[in-house]
Design a protein around this motif. Structure first.
Motif, PDB file in Angstrom:
ATOM      1  N   VAL A   4       0.848  -1.202   0.000  1.00 40.59           N
ATOM      2  CA  VAL A   4       0.000   0.000   0.000  1.00 40.59           C
ATOM      3  C   VAL A   4       0.880   1.248   0.000  1.00 40.59           C
ATOM      4  CG1 VAL A   4      -1.682   1.326   1.347  1.00 40.59           C
ATOM      5  CG2 VAL A   4      -1.972  -1.142   1.066  1.00 40.59           C
ATOM      6  N   ALA A   5       1.916   1.246   0.830  1.00 38.37           N
ATOM      7  CA  ALA A   5       2.834   2.394   0.885  1.00 38.37           C
ATOM      8  C   ALA A   5       3.517   2.607  -0.460  1.00 38.37           C
ATOM      9  CB  ALA A   5       3.874   2.187   1.984  1.00 38.37           C
ATOM     10  N   LEU A   6       3.935   1.533  -1.101  1.00 35.92           N
ATOM     11  CA  LEU A   6       4.550   1.640  -2.424  1.00 35.92           C
ATOM     12  C   LEU A   6       3.550   2.209  -3.423  1.00 35.92           C
ATOM     13  CD1 LEU A   6       6.866   1.155  -4.419  1.00 35.92           C
ATOM     14  CD2 LEU A   6       6.004  -1.184  -4.689  1.00 35.92           C
ATOM     15  N   GLY A   7       2.304   1.776  -3.339  1.00 37.69           N
ATOM     16  CA  GLY A   7       1.269   2.299  -4.234  1.00 37.69           C
ATOM     17  C   GLY A   7       1.082   3.800  -4.073  1.00 37.69           C
ATOM     18  N   PHE A   8       1.069   4.276  -2.828  1.00 40.22           N
ATOM     19  CA  PHE A   8       0.945   5.720  -2.589  1.00 40.22           C
ATOM     20  C   PHE A   8       2.149   6.476  -3.141  1.00 40.22           C
ATOM     21  CE2 PHE A   8      -2.043   4.704   1.042  1.00 40.22           C
ATOM     22  CZ  PHE A   8      -3.158   5.200   0.394  1.00 40.22           C
ATOM     23  N   ALA A   9       3.348   5.928  -2.952  1.00 41.33           N
ATOM     24  CA  ALA A   9       4.564   6.586  -3.461  1.00 41.33           C
ATOM     25  C   ALA A   9       4.533   6.666  -4.982  1.00 41.33           C
ATOM     26  CB  ALA A   9       5.804   5.844  -2.986  1.00 41.33           C
ATOM     27  N   LEU A  10       4.133   5.585  -5.626  1.00 41.66           N
ATOM     28  CA  LEU A  10       4.053   5.581  -7.092  1.00 41.66           C
ATOM     29  C   LEU A  10       2.975   6.547  -7.576  1.00 41.66           C
ATOM     30  CD1 LEU A  10       4.471   1.769  -7.820  1.00 41.66           C
ATOM     31  CD2 LEU A  10       6.146   3.587  -8.209  1.00 41.66           C
ATOM     32  N   SER A  11       1.864   6.634  -6.843  1.00 40.55           N
ATOM     33  CA  SER A  11       0.798   7.571  -7.201  1.00 40.55           C
ATOM     34  C   SER A  11       1.309   9.003  -7.181  1.00 40.55           C
ATOM     35  CB  SER A  11      -0.378   7.440  -6.232  1.00 40.55           C
ATOM     36  OG  SER A  11      -0.981   6.185  -6.353  1.00 40.55           O
ATOM     37  N   ARG A  12       2.033   9.364  -6.125  1.00 34.26           N
ATOM     38  CA  ARG A  12       2.570  10.730  -6.040  1.00 34.26           C
ATOM     39  C   ARG A  12       3.529  11.009  -7.194  1.00 34.26           C
ATOM     40  NH1 ARG A  12       2.639   9.292  -0.702  1.00 34.26           N
ATOM     41  NH2 ARG A  12       4.868   8.859  -0.708  1.00 34.26           N
ATOM     42  N   GLN A  13       4.367  10.033  -7.541  1.00 39.12           N
ATOM     43  CA  GLN A  13       5.289  10.224  -8.664  1.00 39.12           C
ATOM     44  C   GLN A  13       4.515  10.417  -9.964  1.00 39.12           C
ATOM     45  OE1 GLN A  13       8.060   6.983  -8.800  1.00 39.12           O
ATOM     46  NE2 GLN A  13       9.042   7.548  -6.887  1.00 39.12           N
ATOM     47  N   TRP A  14       3.470   9.623 -10.167  1.00 40.70           N
ATOM     48  CA  TRP A  14       2.673   9.724 -11.382  1.00 40.70           C
ATOM     49  C   TRP A  14       1.987  11.085 -11.460  1.00 40.70           C
ATOM     50  CZ3 TRP A  14       2.511   7.544 -15.904  1.00 40.70           C
ATOM     51  CH2 TRP A  14       1.394   7.701 -16.722  1.00 40.70           C
ATOM     52  N   TRP A  15       1.417  11.562 -10.324  1.00 41.81           N
ATOM     53  CA  TRP A  15       0.768  12.872 -10.308  1.00 41.81           C
ATOM     54  C   TRP A  15       1.759  13.966 -10.686  1.00 41.81           C
ATOM     55  CZ3 TRP A  15      -1.663  12.217  -4.783  1.00 41.81           C
ATOM     56  CH2 TRP A  15      -2.709  11.300  -4.856  1.00 41.81           C
ATOM     57  N   HIS A  16       2.952  13.917 -10.109  1.00 33.63           N
ATOM     58  CA  HIS A  16       3.962  14.940 -10.416  1.00 33.63           C
ATOM     59  C   HIS A  16       4.394  14.868 -11.881  1.00 33.63           C
ATOM     60  CE1 HIS A  16       4.248  16.456  -6.395  1.00 33.63           C
ATOM     61  NE2 HIS A  16       4.557  15.256  -5.904  1.00 33.63           N
ATOM     62  N   SER A  17       4.381  13.695 -12.465  1.00 33.23           N
ATOM     63  CA  SER A  17       4.789  13.565 -13.873  1.00 33.23           C
ATOM     64  C   SER A  17       3.793  14.244 -14.802  1.00 33.23           C
ATOM     65  CB  SER A  17       4.939  12.094 -14.255  1.00 33.23           C
ATOM     66  OG  SER A  17       3.675  11.466 -14.396  1.00 33.23           O
ATOM     67  N   MET A  18       2.584  14.523 -14.324  1.00 35.69           N
ATOM     68  CA  MET A  18       1.558  15.152 -15.160  1.00 35.69           C
ATOM     69  C   MET A  18       1.485  16.660 -14.975  1.00 35.69           C
ATOM     70  SD  MET A  18      -1.597  12.487 -15.402  1.00 35.69           S
ATOM     71  CE  MET A  18      -2.420  13.574 -16.568  1.00 35.69           C
ATOM     72  N   GLU A  19       2.377  17.234 -14.194  1.00 37.80           N
ATOM     73  CA  GLU A  19       2.365  18.684 -14.021  1.00 37.80           C
ATOM     74  C   GLU A  19       2.554  19.351 -15.380  1.00 37.80           C
ATOM     75  OE1 GLU A  19       5.195  19.782 -11.023  1.00 37.80           O
ATOM     76  OE2 GLU A  19       4.135  18.643  -9.475  1.00 37.80           O
ATOM     77  N   GLY A  20       1.696  20.296 -15.693  1.00 40.08           N
ATOM     78  CA  GLY A  20       1.768  21.002 -16.964  1.00 40.08           C
ATOM     79  C   GLY A  20       1.073  20.284 -18.107  1.00 40.08           C
ATOM     80  N   ILE A  21       0.468  19.139 -17.839  1.00 44.16           N
ATOM     81  CA  ILE A  21      -0.248  18.378 -18.867  1.00 44.16           C
ATOM     82  C   ILE A  21      -1.734  18.441 -18.549  1.00 44.16           C
ATOM     83  CG2 ILE A  21      -0.627  16.086 -19.872  1.00 44.16           C
ATOM     84  CD1 ILE A  21       2.269  15.424 -19.127  1.00 44.16           C
ATOM     85  N   ASP A  22      -2.538  18.808 -19.527  1.00 43.26           N
ATOM     86  CA  ASP A  22      -3.982  18.892 -19.301  1.00 43.26           C
ATOM     87  C   ASP A  22      -4.634  17.517 -19.274  1.00 43.26           C
ATOM     88  OD1 ASP A  22      -4.084  21.690 -19.109  1.00 43.26           O
ATOM     89  OD2 ASP A  22      -4.036  21.849 -21.284  1.00 43.26           O
ATOM     90  N   LEU A  23      -4.370  16.720 -20.287  1.00 44.72           N
ATOM     91  CA  LEU A  23      -4.964  15.387 -20.412  1.00 44.72           C
ATOM     92  C   LEU A  23      -3.964  14.443 -21.067  1.00 44.72           C
ATOM     93  CD1 LEU A  23      -8.462  16.276 -21.906  1.00 44.72           C
ATOM     94  CD2 LEU A  23      -8.069  15.360 -19.632  1.00 44.72           C
ATOM     95  N   VAL A  24      -4.163  13.155 -20.810  1.00 45.04           N
ATOM     96  CA  VAL A  24      -3.392  12.132 -21.503  1.00 45.04           C
ATOM     97  C   VAL A  24      -4.389  11.297 -22.297  1.00 45.04           C
ATOM     98  CG1 VAL A  24      -1.896  10.114 -21.247  1.00 45.04           C
ATOM     99  CG2 VAL A  24      -1.610  12.083 -19.724  1.00 45.04           C
ATOM    100  N   LEU A  25      -4.134  11.148 -23.584  1.00 46.82           N
ATOM    101  CA  LEU A  25      -4.986  10.356 -24.462  1.00 46.82           C
ATOM    102  C   LEU A  25      -4.180   9.147 -24.917  1.00 46.82           C
ATOM    103  CD1 LEU A  25      -7.713  10.254 -26.054  1.00 46.82           C
ATOM    104  CD2 LEU A  25      -6.482  11.360 -27.920  1.00 46.82           C
ATOM    105  N   THR A  26      -4.671   7.943 -24.599  1.00 47.84           N
ATOM    106  CA  THR A  26      -3.973   6.709 -24.957  1.00 47.84           C
ATOM    107  C   THR A  26      -4.962   5.722 -25.558  1.00 47.84           C
ATOM    108  OG1 THR A  26      -4.391   5.661 -22.813  1.00 47.84           O
ATOM    109  CG2 THR A  26      -2.358   6.960 -23.019  1.00 47.84           C
TER     110      THR A  26
END
Length: 136
Positions: free
Chosen positions: A21-43
């Motif tokens: 669970v702790a690893l999941g939260f850490a990865l979530s925070r990293q993913w959120w920061h990776s989207m700074e300045g991005i409006d949307l991701v289309l895949t």
């Protein structure tokens, strides 16, 4: 008697689950920061055509947890980061294959971006139209 899926969690202990669970939260925070300045991701929604019914179940993967998880991640790799990070996403059919199977896209935004995901999803549906896909 437990089902195969229920037995997956039968032996789980709190000590074994908390680090994950702790690893999941850490990865979530990293993913959120990776989207700074991005409006949307289309895949793409999937990495391959839709799978036959029951081919992605735990039993279909030989009741092997690692194989089941790997198969699911390989099938829908773009959903995994958004799901783990708790990000709003929508999947919309945009076309059909030559054999009539749906082809879909996934729209993902930062946390609290639900409204933008819904507005863009609505605009995409309006632009393509369900009737244009031959689904109605």
């Amino acid at each position: 008697m437990q089902s195969d899926e229920a037995s997956l969690f039968h032996d789980a202990s709190l000590c074994g689950v908390l680090p994950k669970v702790a690893l999941g939260f850490a990865l979530s925070r990293q993913w959120w920061h990776s989207m700074e300045g991005i409006d949307l991701v289309l895949t793409p929604a999937l990495s391959e055509n839709p799978a036959p019914l029951d081919s992605l179940t735990y039993a279909a993967c030989g009741s092997d947890l690692d194989r089941w998880v790997e198969r699911g991640y390989r099938f829908a790799p773009f959903a995994v980061p958004a799901n783990l990070a708790g990000q709003p996403s929508a999947v919309l059919p945009i076309s059909l294959t030559d054999t009539g199977l749906p082809v879909a896209v996934q729209i993902t935004d930062r946390p609290d971006g639900d409204a933008l995901v819904l507005r863009v999803s609505n605009a995409l549906e309006d632009a393509i139209g369900w009737a244009g896909l031959g689904l109605i």
